[in-house]
Each structure stands twice: as C-alpha cells, then as structure tokens.
Design an enzyme around this catalytic site. Structure first.
Site, PDB file in Angstrom:
ATOM      1  N   GLU A   1      17.435  13.492 -27.621  1.00  0.00           N
ATOM      2  CA  GLU A   1      17.441  13.146 -26.201  1.00  0.00           C
ATOM      3  C   GLU A   1      18.853  12.925 -25.651  1.00  0.00           C
ATOM      4  O   GLU A   1      19.022  12.229 -24.657  1.00  0.00           O
ATOM      5  CB  GLU A   1      16.593  11.892 -25.956  1.00  0.00           C
ATOM      6  CG  GLU A   1      15.116  12.061 -26.251  1.00  0.00           C
ATOM      7  CD  GLU A   1      14.413  13.068 -25.356  1.00  0.00           C
ATOM      8  OE1 GLU A   1      15.053  13.638 -24.450  1.00  0.00           O
ATOM      9  OE2 GLU A   1      13.207  13.285 -25.571  1.00  0.00           O
TER      10      GLU A   1
ATOM     11  N   TYR B   1      18.825 -17.922 -11.515  1.00  0.00           N
ATOM     12  CA  TYR B   1      18.336 -18.568 -12.728  1.00  0.00           C
ATOM     13  C   TYR B   1      19.447 -18.668 -13.771  1.00  0.00           C
ATOM     14  O   TYR B   1      20.142 -17.697 -14.060  1.00  0.00           O
ATOM     15  CB  TYR B   1      17.164 -17.769 -13.300  1.00  0.00           C
ATOM     16  CG  TYR B   1      16.531 -18.389 -14.508  1.00  0.00           C
ATOM     17  CD1 TYR B   1      15.678 -19.485 -14.399  1.00  0.00           C
ATOM     18  CD2 TYR B   1      16.760 -17.870 -15.783  1.00  0.00           C
ATOM     19  CE1 TYR B   1      15.088 -20.046 -15.514  1.00  0.00           C
ATOM     20  CE2 TYR B   1      16.176 -18.437 -16.894  1.00  0.00           C
ATOM     21  CZ  TYR B   1      15.336 -19.514 -16.750  1.00  0.00           C
ATOM     22  OH  TYR B   1      14.749 -20.077 -17.869  1.00  0.00           O
TER      23      TYR B   1
ATOM     24  N   HIS C   1       9.550   4.224 -27.572  1.00  0.00           N
ATOM     25  CA  HIS C   1       8.163   4.665 -27.548  1.00  0.00           C
ATOM     26  C   HIS C   1       7.277   3.444 -27.787  1.00  0.00           C
ATOM     27  O   HIS C   1       6.316   3.508 -28.551  1.00  0.00           O
ATOM     28  CB  HIS C   1       7.905   5.714 -28.623  1.00  0.00           C
ATOM     29  CG  HIS C   1       8.558   7.034 -28.368  1.00  0.00           C
ATOM     30  ND1 HIS C   1       8.299   8.155 -29.128  1.00  0.00           N
ATOM     31  CD2 HIS C   1       9.480   7.436 -27.433  1.00  0.00           C
ATOM     32  CE1 HIS C   1       9.020   9.183 -28.688  1.00  0.00           C
ATOM     33  NE2 HIS C   1       9.748   8.764 -27.655  1.00  0.00           N
TER      34      HIS C   1
ATOM     35  N   HIS D   1      15.990   4.110 -24.878  1.00  0.00           N
ATOM     36  CA  HIS D   1      14.749   4.890 -24.767  1.00  0.00           C
ATOM     37  C   HIS D   1      13.845   4.508 -25.930  1.00  0.00           C
ATOM     38  O   HIS D   1      14.253   4.608 -27.091  1.00  0.00           O
ATOM     39  CB  HIS D   1      15.071   6.378 -24.792  1.00  0.00           C
ATOM     40  CG  HIS D   1      13.860   7.253 -24.986  1.00  0.00           C
ATOM     41  ND1 HIS D   1      12.690   7.088 -24.272  1.00  0.00           N
ATOM     42  CD2 HIS D   1      13.633   8.299 -25.833  1.00  0.00           C
ATOM     43  CE1 HIS D   1      11.812   7.990 -24.661  1.00  0.00           C
ATOM     44  NE2 HIS D   1      12.364   8.730 -25.600  1.00  0.00           N
TER      45      HIS D   1
ATOM     46  N   HIS E   1       5.116  10.143 -22.963  1.00  0.00           N
ATOM     47  CA  HIS E   1       6.318  10.088 -23.806  1.00  0.00           C
ATOM     48  C   HIS E   1       6.736   8.654 -24.146  1.00  0.00           C
ATOM     49  O   HIS E   1       6.641   8.248 -25.288  1.00  0.00           O
ATOM     50  CB  HIS E   1       7.450  10.836 -23.080  1.00  0.00           C
ATOM     51  CG  HIS E   1       8.674  11.042 -23.903  1.00  0.00           C
ATOM     52  ND1 HIS E   1       9.527  12.108 -23.696  1.00  0.00           N
ATOM     53  CD2 HIS E   1       9.218  10.322 -24.911  1.00  0.00           C
ATOM     54  CE1 HIS E   1      10.532  12.034 -24.557  1.00  0.00           C
ATOM     55  NE2 HIS E   1      10.363  10.952 -25.308  1.00  0.00           N
TER      56      HIS E   1
ATOM     57  N   TYR F   1       6.508 -11.212 -11.294  1.00  0.00           N
ATOM     58  CA  TYR F   1       7.858 -11.287 -10.735  1.00  0.00           C
ATOM     59  C   TYR F   1       8.939 -10.730 -11.653  1.00  0.00           C
ATOM     60  O   TYR F   1       9.997 -10.315 -11.192  1.00  0.00           O
ATOM     61  CB  TYR F   1       8.201 -12.728 -10.333  1.00  0.00           C
ATOM     62  CG  TYR F   1       8.338 -13.712 -11.464  1.00  0.00           C
ATOM     63  CD1 TYR F   1       9.520 -13.815 -12.188  1.00  0.00           C
ATOM     64  CD2 TYR F   1       7.286 -14.567 -11.797  1.00  0.00           C
ATOM     65  CE1 TYR F   1       9.660 -14.727 -13.220  1.00  0.00           C
ATOM     66  CE2 TYR F   1       7.416 -15.481 -12.823  1.00  0.00           C
ATOM     67  CZ  TYR F   1       8.600 -15.561 -13.533  1.00  0.00           C
ATOM     68  OH  TYR F   1       8.734 -16.468 -14.570  1.00  0.00           O
TER      69      TYR F   1
END
Length: 226
Positions: free
Chosen positions: A82, A222, A103, A101, A168, A122
């Site tokens: 990729e 936060y 899976h 990336h 994917h 949120y």
C-alpha cells in the site's frame, strides 16, 4: 513517540514506528501481516515492509521512499503493497505526519458492508471536520492500486483524518504517530459501538451539529492546564 516529533529521520522515531506496528498487531488490528504504517521524512517517507511479520520487524527493516514512493537504492525489503496509499496521502495532506492503515475486525466488517460510521459518539470529532461527516467509507478499489489511493483521498478531502476503505479496512492520519494510532484505535471502538447497536435492534441517534460543536470544543480543551 514524543508528540512534538514530526519526521522519522531519527532512530527514535523509527523505533516508535516499529513499536506501534507491533502493538497494533498484538491487538488484532493487523491479521496475516496486513496493515501498514508510515512516517513523513525530509525526503519522503518511511514505511513498513511488505510481507514481514511484525513480531520480527526491526527499525532497519523499514523502507525509505521518496515523495513519489520509490524506495531508496539498496532498501532491505520491498515497501508495503500500500505504498501508493501512503505516498498519496502524505503528498496531498501536509498536516499528516503519520499514516496508519489497519484491518481491525469490527471497522473492517462495517467497511465490507460499504458503510461508514455516523456521528453517534462525541469521540468521532477526533476524525476531523468537527465530526459532522462521521467516518465515511471510501469507494471500493483493489488493494495496492493508485485507484485505492485516490479513492481514500477523495473520502478524506481536506479535513477528515480517518475513513473506512470499502471491503478492506481503515486508514487514519495524524500530526504525530501517536495521534494516528490513537485514531485508528478509536475508529475500531466506534465501529464496534455502532454494530452493537444495530445488532441489538436499536436505532443509533446521531449527535446534532450543535452537540458535535460543543463536544469538539470541550475535547480541544481537555487535558489543558486550568
């Protein structure tokens, strides 16, 4: 990885990339050597190699590529299949210093239905655009192709930091490696919540734009000193 670190030219940053890949693999986010991570460098990016089990991967196994994705001469391995996805995102999104990336199972299950995650919680505001788009699902394209890279870019646009990839997985980007990893983990968490609601026969109630705006503002403050 230190939150101020932007590029992977140092050994510490590369070690952090390996550590992040191993942690995501141990969490079940990278089955069968799937998934890949990259970090921007001064000359392009460094990416995890193709086909190497994460438990065996060392910093020296990472593949240095130029901005177009070409590996440097003498690279120890082939870059991830990729690499086009990483190259395209890092070229188009100067705010991205890291791309993750995965899976991960529940987000990938949702992607296999070619559906995104609506703004039901949120925490989705972390994915960008104030959470208004949720985490959409990019159009399908074959893995490892330029078509997939362009499909992901089209879904990300200029403001989103996470999308699902149809049939994917997930792609998340961040200004730091830690931020990209955290967002990939949150996408899996949100996908699980959404699927659980649907499995229980409950209708998820999306947050309104005003509710999302309030959440984004509160999350932005936060952890800051009073």
């Amino acid at each position: 990885m230190d939150g101020t670190a932007g590029m992977s030219d140092g050994s510490e940053a590369r070690a952090a990339l390996v550590e992040a890949a191993r942690a995501l693999d141990a969490a079940g986010f990278m089955p069968q050597k799937s998934g890949n991570l990259s970090l921007r460098t001064a000359e392009g990016f460094v990416v995890t190699p193709s086909g190497l089990p994460y438990a065996r991967m060392q910093a020296g196994d990472l593949v240095e590529c130029d901005a177009a994705g070409a590996p440097r001469p003498g690279a120890p391995h082939r870059p991830s299949s990729e690499w086009r996805l990483h190259a395209a995102i890092l070229r188009a999104r100067p705010d991205a210093m890291a791309v993750v990336h995965t899976h991960s199972p529940r987000a990938t299950a949702l992607a296999c239905a070619r559906q995104g995650i609506p703004p039901i919680h949120y925490m989705i505001t972390l994915a960008g655009d104030g959470g208004r788009q949720g985490i959409p699902c990019a159009a399908h394209a074959a893995f490892g192709t330029e078509e997939l890279a362009q499909s992901a870019l089209a879904a990300l646009g200029t403001s989103l930091r996470a999308v699902l990839l149809a049939n994917h997985g997930v792609v998340a980007l961040g200004a730091t490696l830690a931020g990209a990893v955290a967002l990939a983990r949150e996408a899996e968490n949100l996908a699980g919540q959404y699927l659980d609601l649907r499995a229980a026969g409950l209708a998820p109630v999306p947050l309104s734009p005003a509710e999302l705006a309030e959440a984004a503002a509160r999350l932005g403050a936060y952890g800051r000193p009073a």
